[in-house]
Design an enzyme around this catalytic site. Structure first.
Site, PDB file in Angstrom:
ATOM      1  N   HIS A 180      88.353 144.112  52.873  1.00 22.97           N
ATOM      2  CA  HIS A 180      89.151 144.142  54.100  1.00 22.97           C
ATOM      3  C   HIS A 180      90.479 144.817  53.759  1.00 22.97           C
ATOM      4  O   HIS A 180      90.890 144.850  52.593  1.00 22.97           O
ATOM      5  CB  HIS A 180      89.425 142.725  54.592  1.00 22.97           C
ATOM      6  CG  HIS A 180      88.201 142.000  55.048  1.00 22.97           C
ATOM      7  ND1 HIS A 180      88.272 140.899  55.876  1.00 22.97           N
ATOM      8  CD2 HIS A 180      86.885 142.204  54.805  1.00 22.97           C
ATOM      9  CE1 HIS A 180      87.055 140.459  56.119  1.00 22.97           C
ATOM     10  NE2 HIS A 180      86.200 141.224  55.476  1.00 22.97           N
ATOM     11  N   GLU A 238      93.609 144.040  54.033  1.00 22.16           N
ATOM     12  CA  GLU A 238      94.590 143.217  53.327  1.00 22.16           C
ATOM     13  C   GLU A 238      94.176 142.992  51.867  1.00 22.16           C
ATOM     14  O   GLU A 238      95.018 142.973  50.968  1.00 22.16           O
ATOM     15  CB  GLU A 238      94.758 141.858  54.024  1.00 22.16           C
ATOM     16  CG  GLU A 238      95.227 141.949  55.462  1.00 22.16           C
ATOM     17  CD  GLU A 238      94.097 142.027  56.483  1.00 22.16           C
ATOM     18  OE1 GLU A 238      94.349 141.706  57.655  1.00 22.16           O
ATOM     19  OE2 GLU A 238      92.963 142.407  56.128  1.00 22.16           O
ATOM     20  N   CYS A 283      91.928 137.604  58.932  1.00 23.90           N
ATOM     21  CA  CYS A 283      90.816 136.648  58.968  1.00 23.90           C
ATOM     22  C   CYS A 283      91.103 135.516  57.977  1.00 23.90           C
ATOM     23  O   CYS A 283      92.069 135.580  57.213  1.00 23.90           O
ATOM     24  CB  CYS A 283      89.511 137.366  58.621  1.00 23.90           C
ATOM     25  SG  CYS A 283      89.360 137.805  56.875  1.00 23.90           S
ATOM     26  N   CYS A 290      91.380 136.750  54.245  1.00 25.17           N
ATOM     27  CA  CYS A 290      92.585 137.540  53.962  1.00 25.17           C
ATOM     28  C   CYS A 290      93.849 136.691  54.024  1.00 25.17           C
ATOM     29  O   CYS A 290      94.752 136.857  53.197  1.00 25.17           O
ATOM     30  CB  CYS A 290      92.675 138.717  54.929  1.00 25.17           C
ATOM     31  SG  CYS A 290      91.355 139.928  54.664  1.00 25.17           S
TER      32      CYS A 290
END
Length: 179
Positions: A70, A72, A101, A104
């Site tokens: 992801h 991040e 999310c 993260c």
């Protein structure tokens, strides 16, 4: 909105604040993700002096499938790879084009990032709005941190949202088909 329309909006956007300046950079990263066939999410890490120290975008599907990449996570991986001893990140800010999310958010909490700002809410997967659902120990660790939607124009919020939503249905289908 089509890919070329999004690119034009990004190129023509004039930031009026630091939040908009940094979020525009995150959206530029999100565009790279979208363009490469990933969820259109980007992030940057800014130090206490306002310098961008790491940037990245979602790379879950391309160049190869990596469920952990992801935006991040990419930013934190990059930063931590170049700073191998524990850093005090309490004065750092992570800007991300979409509300983080659970995975993260847990990562940036563990890393000690002091502030997380996001462009648009993720009503289905965002964890900042559900932080009270984290286990108590995580809530305690996060209690002295700042997690908030960035103070940016609705135009920049829309760019971030469009980048995420433009290929989300296609990529969701790919995930379902990989079961």
């Amino acid at each position: 909105m089509k890919l070329n329309e999004i690119k034009t909006k990004i190129n023509e956007f004039e930031p009026k604040s630091n939040d908009e300046k940094y979020m525009l950079l995150a959206c530029q990263e999100a565009y790279k993700a979208y363009e490469s066939g990933n969820f259109g999410i980007g992030a940057i890490l800014v130090d206490e002096n306002g310098s961008v120290v790491s940037k990245g975008h979602n790379s879950v599907f391309n160049p190869s499938f990596r469920s952990d990449l992801h935006a991040e996570m990419v930013v934190m991986n990059q930063f931590e790879s170049h700073h191998i001893t524990k850093q005090d990140l309490s004065k750092y800010t992570l800007y991300t084009s979409l509300e983080p999310c659970p995975m993260c958010l847990a990562r940036v909490i563990t890393a000690g990032v002091g502030t997380v700002k996001y462009a648009c809410v993720d009503k289905d997967g965002g964890m900042v709005s559900r932080i009270l659902s984290f286990p108590p120990v995580w809530q305690e660790i996060a209690s002295n941190r700042n997690f908030t939607q960035a103070l940016i124009s609705s135009e920049l919020q829309k760019i971030a949202s469009e980048l995420f939503l433009s290929n989300v249905a296609q990529l969701d289908n790919e995930l379902k088909n990989n079961k």
